[in-house]
Design a protein around this motif. Sequence first.
Motif, short mmCIF file in Angstrom:
data_model
loop_
_atom_site.label_atom_id
_atom_site.label_comp_id
_atom_site.label_asym_id
_atom_site.label_seq_id
_atom_site.Cartn_x
_atom_site.Cartn_y
_atom_site.Cartn_z
N UNK A 128 7.36 -4.53 0.99
CA UNK A 128 8.08 -5.67 0.39
C UNK A 128 8.82 -5.25 -0.87
N UNK A 129 8.25 -4.31 -1.62
CA UNK A 129 8.87 -3.86 -2.87
C UNK A 129 9.55 -2.50 -2.73
N UNK A 130 10.07 -2.22 -1.52
CA UNK A 130 10.90 -1.04 -1.25
C UNK A 130 10.24 0.27 -1.68
N UNK A 131 8.93 0.36 -1.47
CA UNK A 131 8.23 1.60 -1.73
C UNK A 131 7.85 1.83 -3.18
N UNK A 132 8.00 0.83 -4.03
CA UNK A 132 7.67 0.99 -5.45
C UNK A 132 6.17 1.22 -5.63
N UNK A 133 5.83 2.00 -6.65
CA UNK A 133 4.43 2.20 -7.01
C UNK A 133 3.77 0.87 -7.29
N UNK A 134 2.48 0.76 -6.99
CA UNK A 134 1.79 -0.52 -7.23
C UNK A 134 1.76 -0.87 -8.71
N UNK A 135 1.94 0.11 -9.59
CA UNK A 135 1.99 -0.17 -11.03
C UNK A 135 3.24 -0.96 -11.41
N UNK A 136 4.24 -0.99 -10.50
CA UNK A 136 5.49 -1.71 -10.76
C UNK A 136 5.53 -3.07 -10.05
N UNK A 137 4.48 -3.41 -9.35
CA UNK A 137 4.46 -4.71 -8.66
C UNK A 137 4.29 -5.84 -9.68
N UNK A 138 4.62 -7.07 -9.27
CA UNK A 138 4.33 -8.21 -10.15
C UNK A 138 2.85 -8.25 -10.49
N UNK A 139 2.54 -8.70 -11.69
CA UNK A 139 1.18 -8.64 -12.20
C UNK A 139 0.14 -9.28 -11.27
N UNK A 140 0.41 -10.45 -10.66
CA UNK A 140 -0.62 -11.03 -9.77
C UNK A 140 -0.99 -10.11 -8.61
N UNK A 141 -0.01 -9.36 -8.10
CA UNK A 141 -0.30 -8.41 -7.01
C UNK A 141 -0.92 -7.14 -7.56
N UNK A 142 -0.43 -6.71 -8.70
CA UNK A 142 -0.95 -5.48 -9.30
C UNK A 142 -2.43 -5.61 -9.62
N UNK A 143 -2.80 -6.78 -10.13
CA UNK A 143 -4.19 -7.00 -10.53
C UNK A 143 -4.99 -7.79 -9.49
N UNK A 144 -4.44 -7.93 -8.29
CA UNK A 144 -5.15 -8.45 -7.12
C UNK A 144 -5.61 -9.90 -7.28
N UNK A 145 -4.69 -10.76 -7.68
CA UNK A 145 -4.96 -12.20 -7.67
C UNK A 145 -5.23 -12.63 -6.23
N UNK A 146 -6.34 -13.33 -6.01
CA UNK A 146 -6.71 -13.72 -4.65
C UNK A 146 -5.66 -14.64 -4.03
N UNK A 147 -5.08 -15.54 -4.84
CA UNK A 147 -4.03 -16.42 -4.32
C UNK A 147 -2.79 -15.61 -3.92
N UNK A 148 -2.41 -14.64 -4.78
CA UNK A 148 -1.25 -13.81 -4.47
C UNK A 148 -1.47 -13.01 -3.19
N UNK A 149 -2.68 -12.48 -3.01
CA UNK A 149 -2.97 -11.69 -1.80
C UNK A 149 -3.00 -12.59 -0.57
N UNK A 150 -3.52 -13.81 -0.70
CA UNK A 150 -3.51 -14.74 0.43
C UNK A 150 -2.09 -15.08 0.84
N UNK A 151 -1.21 -15.26 -0.14
CA UNK A 151 0.21 -15.55 0.17
C UNK A 151 0.85 -14.37 0.90
N UNK A 152 0.52 -13.15 0.47
CA UNK A 152 1.09 -11.96 1.10
C UNK A 152 0.63 -11.86 2.55
N UNK A 153 -0.61 -12.20 2.81
CA UNK A 153 -1.11 -12.13 4.19
C UNK A 153 -0.28 -13.00 5.12
N UNK A 154 0.19 -14.12 4.61
CA UNK A 154 1.05 -14.99 5.42
C UNK A 154 2.48 -14.49 5.44
N UNK A 155 2.99 -14.15 4.26
CA UNK A 155 4.40 -13.76 4.13
C UNK A 155 4.70 -12.46 4.87
#
Length: 524
Positions: A169-196
């Motif tokens: 989704x982020x064109x191969x960017x390092x996980x350190x460059x992801x939005x903070x909710x994804x970088x720090x594993x927000x459960x809501x953000x991860x649930x949204x990704x599972x659908x998206x």
Amino acid sequence: MAAKPRYQPAAIFNRRTAGVLLHPSSLPAPAINGRTPCSGNLGSSAEQYLNFLSRANLNVWQMLPTGPTHDDGSPYHSWSALAGNPDLICLNRLCQWGWVNSARLTLDSESSAINKTELAQLRRVACQGFKSFIASSAGHNVSKDFATFIAEQHYWLDDFALFYAIRTLHQGASWHQWPKPLRLRSQKALADIRQQCADDIFQAQFEQFAFYSQWCQVRRHAQQLGIALFGDIPIFVANDSVDVWANPDQFLLDPEGNPTSVAGVPPDYFSATGQHWGNPHYHWQTMQADGFSWWKNRVRRQLDQFDLIRIDHFRGLCAYWEIPAGSIDARAGQWVEAPGEALLTALFKEFDELPIVAENLGLITAEVEQLRTGFALPGMLVLQFGLDGEPKNINAPHHCEPINIVYTGTHDNDTTCGWLGSLNAEQQRHIAEYFSVSAAQLNHWTLIKAALRSVARMAIVPMQDWLALGAEARINTPGTCENNWSWQLDSTALSEQLASEIAREINRFDRTGDPLPTLEFMHP
């Protein structure tokens, strides 16, 4: 106080064996609709290679780590310690299995070669074909196997597939460059990704299932031929990896997920400034508190693939070189003690037999050797390092012991022919005298035969040395980033004449793999 248990070498080290070091990516790559992939794979070339080893009486195939690599292609810089490298999937084999229609595996480019990006594009096409296949009556059994694989491997596959999807989704960017909710594993953000990103999650699951299915086929073929598969575990993991992202408590990170210190080695044979690897260090206190569960899962996955495994940079289990995160090279580092004895004790309790080899090259202290010998682990002896004229050099052939695994060179060395050609006349004369040959007779067979005739129970020779190839076939030069990991074997190189020559030497030096008495290991 109870006495410490006496460990003994694993059964495979109670045979006199010989093998080849060759990574699967270096195998010849069969064409896909007339175009040649940039990487060898687990298809017909792997089976043909195993058949060659069998004809040559070789009984060990050693390879490098098999995880998915970053853009540099280094097997030691993977973004998962447990997943397989999808570049090693043979797409032609998927067509033979009926999973994919071969006519669909086409690209717009007219180049004769298929690069890494294009391979990934073809795997997406293959995944669509797989979806259709498992939805059909013909794919019913494979569909069940796929579901079983996902369920059994969920302990690592769930996070891996999520990591793959977010990375895509982020064109191969390092996980350190992801939005903070994804970088720090927000459960809501991860649930949204599972659908998206459900399609990308399925893509990751498909690729790992395809890798697993083909690996199992290769391993069955190796077992039928009596050939042991020898794997490699890099002691550290990449900073940009699912391992660090999914298990931040297991690593020394700041609150934003950045390493507070990184791994490497001090100045050594390969580099005057040391090696700055950049891997985050483990939070050993946390690991020890939970019984080393992450390591147990890692070793379990490797034993699912291999008959024996090497721990690269074994000395890091005794003490590791800690470099401040902001340093540009390794000279600012310091040695820090690691709980290697506690880790190995936990692993030996977890597994009935643990066929581990310790890579004990470089700056090795008495403490490192005590850790290795205390668990009866074979070490490595590299002939290229042992022929400098110093009688006390521990890599010299006259210091070889049965528990050693002897190599002419490793993936980090030049080929033997390239190395010999780089020496001056005086150095060549010394080596020739050491082996009682003339300078004109000194060649790759001199070192190969020295390895084969040694008392070491196992001898490993890189394929480039069996083939007498020069420096152009070197696979890696430590401390450099260019022209590494790309060498591939010529499809015509594995001749019947070479197989006969190797078999003759294997028989001459009794390395046919017959059982021998159990090694009496010297315990400290």
